[in-house]
Design a protein around this motif. Structure first.
Motif, PDB file in Angstrom:
ATOM      1  N   ALA A 174       9.610   1.553   2.527  1.00  0.00           N
ATOM      2  CA  ALA A 174      10.155   2.485   1.535  1.00  0.00           C
ATOM      3  C   ALA A 174       9.816   3.926   1.892  1.00  0.00           C
ATOM      4  CB  ALA A 174       9.617   2.144   0.148  1.00  0.00           C
ATOM      5  N   THR A 175       8.629   4.136   2.443  1.00  0.00           N
ATOM      6  CA  THR A 175       8.209   5.481   2.844  1.00  0.00           C
ATOM      7  C   THR A 175       9.082   6.021   3.963  1.00  0.00           C
ATOM      8  OG1 THR A 175       5.901   5.097   2.214  1.00  0.00           O
ATOM      9  CG2 THR A 175       6.316   6.822   3.843  1.00  0.00           C
ATOM     10  N   VAL A 176       9.225   5.256   5.039  1.00  0.00           N
ATOM     11  CA  VAL A 176      10.003   5.713   6.187  1.00  0.00           C
ATOM     12  C   VAL A 176      11.488   5.846   5.829  1.00  0.00           C
ATOM     13  CG1 VAL A 176      10.686   5.179   8.563  1.00  0.00           C
ATOM     14  CG2 VAL A 176       8.353   4.709   7.802  1.00  0.00           C
ATOM     15  N   ALA A 177      11.988   4.915   5.027  1.00  0.00           N
ATOM     16  CA  ALA A 177      13.391   4.986   4.611  1.00  0.00           C
ATOM     17  C   ALA A 177      13.646   6.241   3.775  1.00  0.00           C
ATOM     18  CB  ALA A 177      13.776   3.735   3.827  1.00  0.00           C
ATOM     19  N   SER A 178      12.718   6.586   2.891  1.00  0.00           N
ATOM     20  CA  SER A 178      12.865   7.794   2.072  1.00  0.00           C
ATOM     21  C   SER A 178      12.880   9.047   2.945  1.00  0.00           C
ATOM     22  CB  SER A 178      11.724   7.888   1.053  1.00  0.00           C
ATOM     23  OG  SER A 178      11.806   6.867   0.094  1.00  0.00           O
ATOM     24  N   ILE A 179      12.048   9.072   3.969  1.00  0.00           N
ATOM     25  CA  ILE A 179      12.021  10.216   4.887  1.00  0.00           C
ATOM     26  C   ILE A 179      13.351  10.324   5.620  1.00  0.00           C
ATOM     27  CG2 ILE A 179      10.964  11.119   7.000  1.00  0.00           C
ATOM     28  CD1 ILE A 179       8.313   9.897   6.037  1.00  0.00           C
ATOM     29  N   ASP A 180      13.853   9.194   6.108  1.00  0.00           N
ATOM     30  CA  ASP A 180      15.125   9.195   6.841  1.00  0.00           C
ATOM     31  C   ASP A 180      16.280   9.644   5.958  1.00  0.00           C
ATOM     32  OD1 ASP A 180      13.806   8.311   9.089  1.00  0.00           O
ATOM     33  OD2 ASP A 180      14.341   6.201   8.817  1.00  0.00           O
ATOM     34  N   ARG A 181      16.225   9.277   4.678  1.00  0.00           N
ATOM     35  CA  ARG A 181      17.307   9.639   3.752  1.00  0.00           C
ATOM     36  C   ARG A 181      17.076  10.990   3.067  1.00  0.00           C
ATOM     37  NH1 ARG A 181      17.163   3.764   2.291  1.00  0.00           N
ATOM     38  NH2 ARG A 181      15.711   4.280   0.611  1.00  0.00           N
ATOM     39  N   LYS A 182      15.975  11.649   3.422  1.00  0.00           N
ATOM     40  CA  LYS A 182      15.610  12.943   2.826  1.00  0.00           C
ATOM     41  C   LYS A 182      15.401  12.849   1.316  1.00  0.00           C
ATOM     42  CE  LYS A 182      16.157  14.813   6.872  1.00  0.00           C
ATOM     43  NZ  LYS A 182      14.964  15.155   7.702  1.00  0.00           N
ATOM     44  N   GLU A 183      14.958  11.676   0.858  1.00  0.00           N
ATOM     45  CA  GLU A 183      14.640  11.491  -0.555  1.00  0.00           C
ATOM     46  C   GLU A 183      13.155  11.784  -0.717  1.00  0.00           C
ATOM     47  OE1 GLU A 183      15.870   7.485  -1.202  1.00  0.00           O
ATOM     48  OE2 GLU A 183      18.001   7.978  -1.206  1.00  0.00           O
ATOM     49  N   LEU A 184      12.848  13.064  -0.884  1.00  0.00           N
ATOM     50  CA  LEU A 184      11.464  13.533  -0.790  1.00  0.00           C
ATOM     51  C   LEU A 184      10.969  14.129  -2.101  1.00  0.00           C
ATOM     52  CD1 LEU A 184      11.894  15.282   2.670  1.00  0.00           C
ATOM     53  CD2 LEU A 184      11.013  12.981   2.235  1.00  0.00           C
ATOM     54  N   LEU A 185       9.662  14.091  -2.287  1.00  0.00           N
ATOM     55  CA  LEU A 185       9.053  14.609  -3.509  1.00  0.00           C
ATOM     56  C   LEU A 185       9.344  16.092  -3.699  1.00  0.00           C
ATOM     57  CD1 LEU A 185       7.123  13.988  -5.897  1.00  0.00           C
ATOM     58  CD2 LEU A 185       5.228  14.671  -4.401  1.00  0.00           C
ATOM     59  N   VAL A 186       9.290  16.862  -2.613  1.00  0.00           N
ATOM     60  CA  VAL A 186       9.478  18.311  -2.728  1.00  0.00           C
ATOM     61  C   VAL A 186      10.905  18.678  -3.119  1.00  0.00           C
ATOM     62  CG1 VAL A 186       7.622  18.903  -1.148  1.00  0.00           C
ATOM     63  CG2 VAL A 186       9.925  18.490  -0.242  1.00  0.00           C
ATOM     64  N   ARG A 187      11.827  17.700  -3.090  1.00  0.00           N
ATOM     65  CA  ARG A 187      13.219  17.967  -3.461  1.00  0.00           C
ATOM     66  C   ARG A 187      13.543  17.541  -4.883  1.00  0.00           C
ATOM     67  NH1 ARG A 187      17.420  17.068   1.511  1.00  0.00           N
ATOM     68  NH2 ARG A 187      16.350  18.358   3.057  1.00  0.00           N
ATOM     69  N   THR A 188      12.552  17.007  -5.595  1.00  0.00           N
ATOM     70  CA  THR A 188      12.799  16.521  -6.946  1.00  0.00           C
ATOM     71  C   THR A 188      12.663  17.631  -7.981  1.00  0.00           C
ATOM     72  OG1 THR A 188      10.478  15.905  -7.292  1.00  0.00           O
ATOM     73  CG2 THR A 188      11.921  14.238  -6.308  1.00  0.00           C
ATOM     74  N   ASP A 189      13.343  17.446  -9.107  1.00  0.00           N
ATOM     75  CA  ASP A 189      13.244  18.403 -10.214  1.00  0.00           C
ATOM     76  C   ASP A 189      11.822  18.417 -10.778  1.00  0.00           C
ATOM     77  OD1 ASP A 189      15.911  19.037  -9.954  1.00  0.00           O
ATOM     78  OD2 ASP A 189      16.568  17.587 -11.481  1.00  0.00           O
ATOM     79  N   GLU A 190      11.184  17.234 -10.783  1.00  0.00           N
ATOM     80  CA  GLU A 190       9.823  17.149 -11.318  1.00  0.00           C
ATOM     81  C   GLU A 190       8.864  18.024 -10.522  1.00  0.00           C
ATOM     82  OE1 GLU A 190      11.767  14.650 -10.707  1.00  0.00           O
ATOM     83  OE2 GLU A 190      12.099  13.703 -12.669  1.00  0.00           O
ATOM     84  N   TRP A 191       9.046  18.050  -9.215  1.00  0.00           N
ATOM     85  CA  TRP A 191       8.190  18.874  -8.361  1.00  0.00           C
ATOM     86  C   TRP A 191       8.387  20.350  -8.684  1.00  0.00           C
ATOM     87  CZ3 TRP A 191       4.274  18.095  -4.966  1.00  0.00           C
ATOM     88  CH2 TRP A 191       3.952  19.132  -4.093  1.00  0.00           C
ATOM     89  N   GLU A 192       9.629  20.757  -8.847  1.00  0.00           N
ATOM     90  CA  GLU A 192       9.923  22.156  -9.164  1.00  0.00           C
ATOM     91  C   GLU A 192       9.399  22.535 -10.541  1.00  0.00           C
ATOM     92  OE1 GLU A 192      11.169  24.569  -7.374  1.00  0.00           O
ATOM     93  OE2 GLU A 192      11.392  23.300  -5.601  1.00  0.00           O
ATOM     94  N   LYS A 193       9.606  21.650 -11.520  1.00  0.00           N
ATOM     95  CA  LYS A 193       9.178  21.941 -12.885  1.00  0.00           C
ATOM     96  C   LYS A 193       7.657  22.022 -12.992  1.00  0.00           C
ATOM     97  CE  LYS A 193      13.207  19.796 -15.069  1.00  0.00           C
ATOM     98  NZ  LYS A 193      13.686  18.641 -15.884  1.00  0.00           N
ATOM     99  N   SER A 194       6.978  21.261 -12.156  1.00  0.00           N
ATOM    100  CA  SER A 194       5.521  21.261 -12.216  1.00  0.00           C
ATOM    101  C   SER A 194       4.922  22.485 -11.540  1.00  0.00           C
ATOM    102  CB  SER A 194       4.965  19.995 -11.532  1.00  0.00           C
ATOM    103  OG  SER A 194       5.193  20.043 -10.139  1.00  0.00           O
ATOM    104  N   GLY A 195       5.791  23.302 -10.946  1.00  0.00           N
ATOM    105  CA  GLY A 195       5.302  24.459 -10.220  1.00  0.00           C
ATOM    106  C   GLY A 195       4.771  24.082  -8.860  1.00  0.00           C
ATOM    107  N   GLY A 196       5.126  22.876  -8.435  1.00  0.00           N
ATOM    108  CA  GLY A 196       4.622  22.378  -7.160  1.00  0.00           C
ATOM    109  C   GLY A 196       5.176  23.144  -5.984  1.00  0.00           C
ATOM    110  N   ARG A 197       4.324  23.829  -5.301  1.00  0.00           N
ATOM    111  CA  ARG A 197       4.711  24.524  -4.078  1.00  0.00           C
ATOM    112  C   ARG A 197       3.653  24.266  -3.020  1.00  0.00           C
ATOM    113  NH1 ARG A 197       6.694  30.556  -6.132  1.00  0.00           N
ATOM    114  NH2 ARG A 197       8.451  29.834  -7.431  1.00  0.00           N
ATOM    115  N   VAL A 198       4.113  24.045  -1.829  1.00  0.00           N
ATOM    116  CA  VAL A 198       3.164  23.820  -0.748  1.00  0.00           C
ATOM    117  C   VAL A 198       2.430  25.115  -0.478  1.00  0.00           C
ATOM    118  CG1 VAL A 198       2.862  23.142   1.655  1.00  0.00           C
ATOM    119  CG2 VAL A 198       4.657  22.076   0.275  1.00  0.00           C
ATOM    120  N   PRO A 199       1.104  25.136  -0.616  1.00  0.00           N
ATOM    121  CA  PRO A 199       0.349  26.370  -0.404  1.00  0.00           C
ATOM    122  C   PRO A 199       0.412  26.822   1.041  1.00  0.00           C
ATOM    123  CG  PRO A 199      -1.143  24.521  -0.591  1.00  0.00           C
ATOM    124  CD  PRO A 199       0.231  24.002  -0.923  1.00  0.00           C
ATOM    125  N   ALA A 200       0.215  28.119   1.232  1.00  0.00           N
ATOM    126  CA  ALA A 200       0.240  28.659   2.594  1.00  0.00           C
ATOM    127  C   ALA A 200      -0.875  28.069   3.422  1.00  0.00           C
ATOM    128  CB  ALA A 200       0.120  30.184   2.546  1.00  0.00           C
TER     129      ALA A 200
END
Length: 214
Positions: A180-206
């Protein structure tokens, strides 16, 4: 917050600016938690841990190294340190209770070389006939005589699955979780692309040496 230490090894580690962990951009969109260490390669961390852990740890490491050389013809340095990068940790997926462990692959050529040697030994085997969700997995297994000895000693040794994707080695006792992990990466179904990540203020720190997602 400024951090300081009198230990030379730790001082060298915390004085360096960490890069943004690449695993943030590879976590599946169904990730429920993750613990990430991006403070140095396993070899660098081991060099720091050894003096702090004391002689018992050093003795155990030396015994493990001798055992590896006797059984596999190569030491811990080649088995683990020759191909690994500076990121490691684990995460869990919503649909699978078993955690997925990961480590950054610094040299895929060297990793393949080491794994081919290990998985063709008389102690360990690699079965790559499992395909789940379009992902071919390798299961690490042990010959019956090794399993019989361990069972007699009441030792439960897991036979995990692994696959490589996006520059990382993913490993878990659950083949479904790795697939499921590798398949999600191949399909670009990623956490950083979800609305939940954006709403939580989730940003990859520098820069980050440690990361926790929950």
């Amino acid at each position: 917050v400024p951090v300081s230490t009198e230990d030379e090894g730790l001082a060298g580690l915390i004085s360096e600016r960490s890069a943004a962990p690449a695993i943030f951009n590879s976590l599946p969109d169904t990730t429920s938690y993750a613990s990430i260490v991006s403070a140095g390669s396993p070899e660098e961390l081991m060099d720091i841990i050894q003096p702090l852990a004391g002689p018992e740890f050093d003795d155990a490491l030396n015994k493990a190294d001798r055992a590896a050389r006797g059984a596999l013809g190569m030491g811990i340095e080649e088995i683990l340190f020759s191909w690994t990068g500076s990121e490691m940790g684990l995460f869990g997926l919503e649909s699978h209770p078993e955690p997925v462990f990961f480590v950054r692959v610094e040299s895929e050529r060297k990793r393949k070389e080491v794994f081919e040697d290990i998985l063709s030994s008389f102690l360990i085997r690699g079965d790559d006939e499992t395909v789940l969700d379009g992902v071919r997995l390798t299961q690490i297994s042990f010959p019956w005589y090794i399993t019989a000895i361990l069972e007699a000693l009441e030792v439960d040794l897991p036979e995990p699955y692994f696959a490589v994707g996006d520059g990382f080695l993913f490993l878990s006792v659950s083949g479904e979780a790795v697939a499921a992990t590798v398949a999600s990466i191949d399909r670009k179904e990623l956490l950083v692309r979800t609305d939940e990540w954006e709403k939580s203020g989730g940003r990859v720190p520098a820069s980050a040496a440690l990361g926790i997602v929950y």
